[in-house]
Design an enzyme around this catalytic site. Structure first.
Site, PDB file in Angstrom:
ATOM      1  N   TRP A 181       4.746  52.593  13.662  1.00 56.83           N
ATOM      2  CA  TRP A 181       5.367  51.285  13.442  1.00 56.83           C
ATOM      3  C   TRP A 181       4.795  50.691  12.150  1.00 56.83           C
ATOM      4  O   TRP A 181       3.588  50.760  11.912  1.00 56.83           O
ATOM      5  CB  TRP A 181       5.055  50.384  14.647  1.00 56.83           C
ATOM      6  CG  TRP A 181       5.622  49.004  14.511  1.00 56.83           C
ATOM      7  CD1 TRP A 181       6.929  48.678  14.304  1.00 56.83           C
ATOM      8  CD2 TRP A 181       4.894  47.776  14.578  1.00 56.83           C
ATOM      9  NE1 TRP A 181       7.061  47.321  14.233  1.00 56.83           N
ATOM     10  CE2 TRP A 181       5.829  46.733  14.401  1.00 56.83           C
ATOM     11  CE3 TRP A 181       3.559  47.454  14.777  1.00 56.83           C
ATOM     12  CZ2 TRP A 181       5.469  45.396  14.417  1.00 56.83           C
ATOM     13  CZ3 TRP A 181       3.197  46.114  14.792  1.00 56.83           C
ATOM     14  CH2 TRP A 181       4.143  45.103  14.617  1.00 56.83           C
ATOM     15  N   ASP A 346      18.931  36.185  13.965  1.00 56.91           N
ATOM     16  CA  ASP A 346      18.079  37.152  14.662  1.00 56.91           C
ATOM     17  C   ASP A 346      17.680  36.620  16.033  1.00 56.91           C
ATOM     18  O   ASP A 346      18.328  35.736  16.604  1.00 56.91           O
ATOM     19  CB  ASP A 346      16.864  37.475  13.764  1.00 56.91           C
ATOM     20  CG  ASP A 346      16.377  38.900  13.925  1.00 56.91           C
ATOM     21  OD1 ASP A 346      15.704  39.162  14.938  1.00 56.91           O
ATOM     22  OD2 ASP A 346      16.668  39.745  13.060  1.00 56.91           O
ATOM     23  N   ARG A 423       5.191  44.125  24.635  1.00 52.77           N
ATOM     24  CA  ARG A 423       5.770  42.890  24.104  1.00 52.77           C
ATOM     25  C   ARG A 423       6.328  42.023  25.243  1.00 52.77           C
ATOM     26  O   ARG A 423       7.395  41.453  25.130  1.00 52.77           O
ATOM     27  CB  ARG A 423       6.881  43.205  23.086  1.00 52.77           C
ATOM     28  CG  ARG A 423       7.075  42.113  22.043  1.00 52.77           C
ATOM     29  CD  ARG A 423       8.362  42.280  21.270  1.00 52.77           C
ATOM     30  NE  ARG A 423       8.408  41.367  20.146  1.00 52.77           N
ATOM     31  CZ  ARG A 423       9.513  40.943  19.557  1.00 52.77           C
ATOM     32  NH1 ARG A 423      10.685  41.353  19.973  1.00 52.77           N
ATOM     33  NH2 ARG A 423       9.460  40.121  18.551  1.00 52.77           N
ATOM     34  N   ASP A 458      18.564  45.959  18.653  1.00 50.39           N
ATOM     35  CA  ASP A 458      17.122  46.207  18.553  1.00 50.39           C
ATOM     36  C   ASP A 458      16.605  46.874  19.820  1.00 50.39           C
ATOM     37  O   ASP A 458      17.273  46.892  20.862  1.00 50.39           O
ATOM     38  CB  ASP A 458      16.432  44.843  18.323  1.00 50.39           C
ATOM     39  CG  ASP A 458      15.101  44.957  17.617  1.00 50.39           C
ATOM     40  OD1 ASP A 458      14.569  46.075  17.494  1.00 50.39           O
ATOM     41  OD2 ASP A 458      14.573  43.907  17.189  1.00 50.39           O
ATOM     42  N   ASN A 460      12.517  47.187  21.332  1.00 53.72           N
ATOM     43  CA  ASN A 460      11.174  46.867  20.857  1.00 53.72           C
ATOM     44  C   ASN A 460       9.995  47.343  21.679  1.00 53.72           C
ATOM     45  O   ASN A 460       8.942  46.694  21.655  1.00 53.72           O
ATOM     46  CB  ASN A 460      11.058  45.354  20.672  1.00 53.72           C
ATOM     47  CG  ASN A 460      11.659  44.938  19.337  1.00 53.72           C
ATOM     48  OD1 ASN A 460      11.276  45.433  18.300  1.00 53.72           O
ATOM     49  ND2 ASN A 460      12.628  44.046  19.394  1.00 53.72           N
ATOM     50  N   CYS A 505      18.201  49.247  15.159  1.00 54.68           N
ATOM     51  CA  CYS A 505      16.841  48.825  14.857  1.00 54.68           C
ATOM     52  C   CYS A 505      16.014  49.130  16.088  1.00 54.68           C
ATOM     53  O   CYS A 505      16.469  48.937  17.207  1.00 54.68           O
ATOM     54  CB  CYS A 505      16.859  47.317  14.579  1.00 54.68           C
ATOM     55  SG  CYS A 505      15.239  46.556  14.503  1.00 54.68           S
ATOM     56  N   ASP A 527       9.854  47.353   9.933  1.00 52.49           N
ATOM     57  CA  ASP A 527       9.472  45.942   9.962  1.00 52.49           C
ATOM     58  C   ASP A 527       8.536  45.621   8.808  1.00 52.49           C
ATOM     59  O   ASP A 527       8.208  44.452   8.587  1.00 52.49           O
ATOM     60  CB  ASP A 527       8.762  45.607  11.279  1.00 52.49           C
ATOM     61  CG  ASP A 527       9.747  45.345  12.397  1.00 52.49           C
ATOM     62  OD1 ASP A 527      10.954  45.251  12.108  1.00 52.49           O
ATOM     63  OD2 ASP A 527       9.320  45.245  13.557  1.00 52.49           O
TER      64      ASP A 527
HETATM   65  C1  DGJ Z   1      11.955  43.686  15.646  1.00 50.17           C
HETATM   66  C2  DGJ Z   1      12.854  43.829  14.460  1.00 50.17           C
HETATM   67  O1  DGJ Z   1      12.538  44.975  13.748  1.00 50.17           O
HETATM   68  C3  DGJ Z   1      12.747  42.568  13.621  1.00 50.17           C
HETATM   69  O2  DGJ Z   1      13.490  42.683  12.450  1.00 50.17           O
HETATM   70  C4  DGJ Z   1      13.221  41.413  14.454  1.00 50.17           C
HETATM   71  O3  DGJ Z   1      14.575  41.574  14.743  1.00 50.17           O
HETATM   72  C5  DGJ Z   1      12.413  41.312  15.735  1.00 50.17           C
HETATM   73  N1  DGJ Z   1      12.379  42.567  16.441  1.00 50.17           N
HETATM   74  C6  DGJ Z   1      12.965  40.255  16.631  1.00 50.17           C
HETATM   75  O4  DGJ Z   1      12.335  40.197  17.843  1.00 50.17           O
END
Ligand code: DGJ
Length: 704
Positions: A181, A346, A423, A458, A460, A505, A527
């Site tokens: 990351w 976003d 997260r 996204d 995450n 993403c 990021d």
């Molecule tokens: C991770 C993404 O890579 C960022 O650009 C952004 O969208 C955040 N998540 C938002 O939580």
């Protein structure tokens, strides 16, 4: 003729290359040749030599005959210890698969295909090897389909897509992409020696850490010349790549679904297909290898094809979750004034989302921040002449959300274990049809009720406790069923809303692969928006993916040591976006931004639709340079960067590439008009200082 048969062999020819496989006297399908196209069909090597020195089979009984063969799709059978592509377990406990060739079929069409049908010698199990010939791109696509034709389930413990063989006896280097990351797509290069090198993802996504791409060369290949065998796997979940050198001078790369913690119960009558693996050969270096993939991606898989992408603004780095109608309108007004064409909101816009502690799963507008829904903001954005885009993270659920309270069992978990949060969130089991259907309904509504032109999808976190208590088959199928579920949700939404552009993403570049690009038009590659870091990230990414898929924002990161122009130049090497806090930008900054955005729009067709030449690698030196040339070679642009403080700064001479030898060109900043050959051989001196960059347009100067 892209597919021909000759003396028990199948010859697959692309524009420049040939890939040949044949039926060995033993009944095995063996690899015979992969390299430049040869003048005559009879030139291609016939039956494989299976003597070592002058003594055939001398290794027997420690190595059976199959150890000397280069099987196209080896299974675990016989006295053989190379990596098999297929591992099965039958109901009676037999754990090997012995396949026999049955017949071949050649399908003509835009993409001709060779199908080879094999069947187990004892059990009713059929395997079809598919070879598709992408002539124009010098690429071969392989995948397999396994079918249980019996009446008892068969356990499939490994199903790979392909084993790719390189010419016997060579000493090869393995180039691959590694990272984490904030530091994705770092290029690594290492010699291959006897044994096996494994790169993989066990994270449920393609991963930031490794990418299923490879390039193999003999050690002397450069960007411009030398042989390269290169390939990739089209899969967005767990995958595995094994680069293996046997003690008998054979080097091969196998890749496919990761077999770690994997097994699939193949029920009677069912089939399971492995994802596609694309691979090619060129004698013109790593640059040409990349350009083959770039063309293939733009012309055959991207949902909106080779359409140029708009300049976007996104306030994530400026506001984080702190979005509402008023402040977003303010950003939109500034962005529109700079020439931005797409305004993206976003994270933070949906029901009770004030931080990353809550709300994922509740995909409707936050009533406090958007009392009248998203419509007024979208209207204002549209009135300003921009499209509107929105961020979502559909695969996730926050324990503090209405969705989770209603369906705690939809999160991936083991009933007896704590649910590890990443997260502060859990992953929905998208293998479950009811989860897919719910997401489709929620997101379909969002897209139907609002004029949304762009979605940033996204993802995450990576996985933990990968349980599935009520799985329809083996719970370990989750690794594949989850990804199939993601594809189904995405495909359904795409089908219902074909106009929408999508971005993939996963906290940056955690999900970048050839299969996600059938759904997403672009990738958020990292990021990390610090331009100095971006140079290597973007250079690594460019080995497989074209600039048209590379979203890159100018932000405030790096402002302490890199000027705004530099930050723009880096982002102009992909799809330009702005992600800075525009409230803090001075009038001069806004004016500069307006200038660079206007220039980018002019250059966009060359950058996004042209050919990319990596001139100087940021992995090797503080200087780096990249150039783009239009397909008709009448226009180009060159960017160069110096990311370090050098004292004194040595002169930088850059040699442009890809120009038409006899055509006359002008290069911005130089008075003379010269032929393409001249510019490419004399080079241009760029007076770069420390921490500076330059952009030079290249114009056709030949009379029409
Ligand atoms: C991770 C993404 O890579 C960022 O650009 C952004 O969208 C955040 N998540 C938002 O939580």
């Amino acid at each position: 003729m892209p597919i021909q048969t000759h003396a028990n062999a199948w010859i697959l020819e692309t524009q420049q290359t040939a890939y040949v496989l044949g039926l060995h006297a033993s009944g095995r399908l063996v690899h015979l040749y992969w390299g430049p196209k040869l003048p005559f069909v009879s030139d291609y090597p016939g039956d494989h030599q299976w003597t070592i020195g002058s003594r055939p089979l001398e290794e027997f009984p420690f190595n059976g005959p199959d150890m000397f063969l280069r099987e196209e799709y080896p299974t675990s059978a016989g006295i053989k210890f190379v990596e098999p592509c297929l591992k099965t377990r039958f109901a009676d406990g037999v754990r090997d698969t012995q396949l026999q060739f049955e017949q071949a079929e050649i399908l003509s069409g835009a993409v001709p295909e060779l199908r080879l049908y094999l069947r187990d010698t004892v059990y009713p199990l059929r395997l079809v090897l598919h070879y598709r010939v992408w002539e124009a791109y010098d690429l071969i696509e392989r995948f397999v389909t396994l079918t249980n034709e019996g009446d008892t389930p068969v356990a499939v413990d490994r199903l790979w897509s392909a084993q790719w063989h390189f010419p016997l006896g060579g000493h090869y280097y393995f180039n691959h992409l590694n990272g984490r990351w904030l530091n994705e797509f770092q290029l690594l290069r290492e010699p291959l020696i006897e044994g096996a090198k494994v790169v993989e993802s066990r994270r449920l996504t393609t991963s930031h850490h490794h990418n299923p791409w490879f390039a193999v060369d003999r050690g002397t290949t450069t960007e411009d010349q030398g042989e390269v065998w290169f390939g990739a796997l089209a899969w967005s979940g767990n995958w595995k790549l094994v680069a293996e050198v046997t003690e008998f001078a054979s080097t091969r790369i196998s890749l496919g679904l990761n077999d770690w913690d994997f097994s699939w119960r193949l029920d009677p009558g069912q089939s399971l297909s492995a994802p596609g693996s694309l691979a090619g050969y060129t004698a013109q270096g790593f640059g040409e290898a990349s350009r083959h993939f770039h063309d293939y991606v733009r012309e055959t898989i991207l949902p909106h094809g080779n359409t140029p992408h708009k300049v976007l603004y996104n306030s994530w780095e400026a506001t984080l979750f702190n979005v509402d109608e008023e402040s977003q309108v303010h950003f939109a007004e500034i962005a529109a004034g700079m020439g931005v064409e797409l305004f993206v909101m976003d994270d933070g816009w949906f029901h009770r989302r004030d931080s990353d502690h809550a709300a994922l799963g509740d995909w409707w507008p936050d009533e406090r921040k958007f009392p009248n829904g998203l419509a007024p903001l979208i209207k204002r954005v549209n009135d300003l002449g921009m499209d509107f885009g929105l961020w979502i993270e559909p695969e996730m659920v926050s324990p503090d959300s209405e969705l989770y309270r209603a369906h705690p069992d939809w999160a991936i978990h083991y009933p007896t274990r704590p649910r590890t949060e990443g997260r502060h969130q859990l992953i929905l089991n998208l293998g479950k049809p009811e989860v897919q259907d719910t997401l489709i309904a929620l997101l379909d509504r969002l897209l139907s009720e609002n004029n949304i032109a762009f979605i940033k999808w996204d993802m995450n976190r990576n996985v933990s406790e990968p349980g599935w208590a009520d799985a329809p088959g083996d719970p370990r199928e989750i690794w594949v069923r989850y990804v199939q579920g993601v594809y189904r949700v995405w495909d359904t939404l795409r089908q219902r809303h074909p106009r929408v552009t999508w971005q993939s993403c996963s906290g940056g570049g955690g999900r970048a692969d050839l299969e996600i690009l059938r759904r997403a038009d672009q990738i958020w590659v990292s990021d990390n928006t610090n331009p100095a870091s971006r140079l290597t990230i973007q250079a690594g990414f460019s080995h497989l993916f074209p600039a048209a898929t590379l979203e890159s924002w100018v932000t405030d990161m790096g402002e302490d040591f890199l000027p705004l122009d530099f930050r723009f130049h880096v982002s102009m090497c992909g799809v330009l976006g702005i992600g800075a806090d525009l409230r803090k930008w001075s009038d001069e900054d806004i004016t500069a931004a307006r200038k660079w955005i206007a220039l980018y729009k002019e250059l966009r067709p060359v950058i996004q639709q042209g050919d990319c030449y990596r001139l100087l690698s940021p992995f090797e030196q503080p200087f780096s340079a990249v150039q783009y040339v239009s397909k008709d070679k009448t226009a180009g642009v060159l960017f160069a960067f110096l990311t370090h403080r050098l004292d004194p700064v040595p002169p930088l001479i850059v040699y442009p590439r890809g120009l038409e030898p006899e055509r006359l060109y002008r290069i911005e900043g130089f008075e003379d008009t010269r032929s393409g050959t001249a510019w490419m051989n004399t080079g241009i001196a760029l007076g770069l200082g420390s921490f500076s960059s330059t952009v030079r347009r290249i114009w056709n100067a030949s009379p029409a």
